[in-house]
Design a protein around this motif. Structure first.
Motif, short mmCIF file in Angstrom:
data_model
loop_
_atom_site.label_atom_id
_atom_site.label_comp_id
_atom_site.label_asym_id
_atom_site.label_seq_id
_atom_site.Cartn_x
_atom_site.Cartn_y
_atom_site.Cartn_z
N GLN A 92 -22.37 -10.54 74.96
CA GLN A 92 -22.10 -9.11 74.90
C GLN A 92 -20.87 -8.81 74.04
O GLN A 92 -20.84 -7.86 73.26
CB GLN A 92 -21.90 -8.54 76.32
CG GLN A 92 -23.15 -8.54 77.17
CD GLN A 92 -24.28 -7.73 76.55
OE1 GLN A 92 -24.07 -6.62 76.07
NE2 GLN A 92 -25.48 -8.30 76.56
N LEU A 93 -19.85 -9.66 74.17
CA LEU A 93 -18.64 -9.50 73.36
C LEU A 93 -18.94 -9.71 71.88
O LEU A 93 -18.40 -9.03 71.01
CB LEU A 93 -17.56 -10.48 73.82
CG LEU A 93 -16.94 -10.21 75.20
CD1 LEU A 93 -16.03 -11.37 75.61
CD2 LEU A 93 -16.14 -8.91 75.19
N ALA A 113 -17.34 -19.67 77.37
CA ALA A 113 -17.58 -19.12 78.70
C ALA A 113 -16.75 -19.87 79.73
O ALA A 113 -16.16 -19.26 80.64
CB ALA A 113 -19.06 -19.20 79.05
N THR A 160 -15.93 -16.97 82.43
CA THR A 160 -16.91 -15.89 82.48
C THR A 160 -18.28 -16.46 82.20
O THR A 160 -18.45 -17.68 82.06
CB THR A 160 -16.54 -14.79 81.47
OG1 THR A 160 -17.38 -13.66 81.68
CG2 THR A 160 -16.66 -15.28 80.03
N SER A 161 -19.29 -15.61 82.10
CA SER A 161 -20.66 -16.08 81.86
C SER A 161 -20.98 -16.12 80.37
O SER A 161 -20.34 -15.44 79.56
CB SER A 161 -21.66 -15.16 82.57
OG SER A 161 -21.65 -13.88 81.98
N ASN A 195 -23.60 -14.91 79.13
CA ASN A 195 -24.13 -13.58 78.81
C ASN A 195 -23.01 -12.61 78.44
O ASN A 195 -23.15 -11.80 77.52
CB ASN A 195 -24.92 -13.05 80.00
CG ASN A 195 -25.58 -11.71 79.68
OD1 ASN A 195 -26.39 -11.61 78.76
ND2 ASN A 195 -25.22 -10.68 80.44
N GLU A 196 -21.89 -12.71 79.17
CA GLU A 196 -20.74 -11.85 78.86
C GLU A 196 -20.19 -12.16 77.47
O GLU A 196 -19.80 -11.25 76.72
CB GLU A 196 -19.65 -12.04 79.91
CG GLU A 196 -18.40 -11.20 79.69
CD GLU A 196 -18.67 -9.71 79.74
OE1 GLU A 196 -17.92 -8.95 79.09
OE2 GLU A 196 -19.61 -9.29 80.43
#
Length: 222
Positions: free
Chosen positions: A21-22, A9, A14-15, A17-18
């Motif tokens: 998701q990836l 991250a 980025t986060s 959480n992102e």
């Protein structure tokens, strides 16, 4: 498997959480071991390169983009390296290990990104000048882009577009694509001027070179 979600991250700015998701979409290389996600650093770098994603090599989660109005505001004494012992095979490593960067910065990543760019096409643009830069923007803890001018002890044969050996290497490391394009535009304008090319080829003192840049930039703004 030397990186975890928190590291990724930060690296990709980025986060967490992102990143999750990836992972769920199977859009990022990872490995699941004992219910924990791990990442191979080199594979992540290659993945980021393919997607043109900037990399953050610092521990800072955010940064302010520096808007380039003048190269004089970026250059100082420490930007210039004279009579450098560089060779064609290892000049990238030799330059990067001369840079005074924070100890937390992984210089091997910078080297890998520079070599990746050179593998696509030589950045030696002719007239004795080379402009190496990473394939993607990177944040390395500076509050502005990095410009370092190296004068090799001996001219280097780096597959220049005009076949001439390189007497000056201008290393460029930008934080964003927009910043990189602005930096290239400024450098290209300077290189179009005979006085600047003369200053580099004759390895004038850094104060003289900066003064020449200042005078050239004044003509552009008038």
């Amino acid at each position: 498997m030397d990186l975890v979600i928190k590291d990724i991250a930060n690296l990709l700015m980025t986060s967490e959480n992102e990143i999750l998701q990836l992972i769920k979409k199977d859009e990022i290389p990872y490995q699941l071991l004992n219910d924990k996600y791990f990442f191979n650093k080199q594979k992540i770098i290659e993945w980021a390169l393919n997607k043109n994603i900037p990399l953050n090599l610092t521990k800072h989660k955010k940064f302010s983009e520096f808007h380039i109005e003048s190269l004089v505001k970026i250059l100082d004494k420490d930007s210039f390296y004279y009579n450098c012992k560089l060779d064609e095979k290892n000049y990238i490593e030799q330059m990067i290990f001369k840079l005074n960067l924070d100890k937390s910065i992984d210089k091997e990543i910078i080297i890998s990104l520079l070599k990746s760019r050179e593998s696509l096409m030589s950045t030696s643009i002719g007239n004795g000048i080379s402009l190496p830069h990473p394939r993607v923007p990177i944040v390395i803890g500076k509050n502005k882009p990095l410009i370092n001018i190296f004068f090799p002890e001996h001219q280097l044969h780096l597959n220049s577009l005009d076949g001439k050996p390189v007497h000056t290497i201008i290393l460029l490391i930008s934080q964003t694509i927009k910043q990189h394009l602005s930096l290239i535009a400024h450098i290209s304008f300077l290189l179009s001027k005979e006085t600047f090319r003369f200053a580099l080829e004759n390895r004038l003192d850094y104060k003289e070179i900066i003064d020449i840049i200042k005078r050239i930039e004044l003509t552009r703004n008038n």
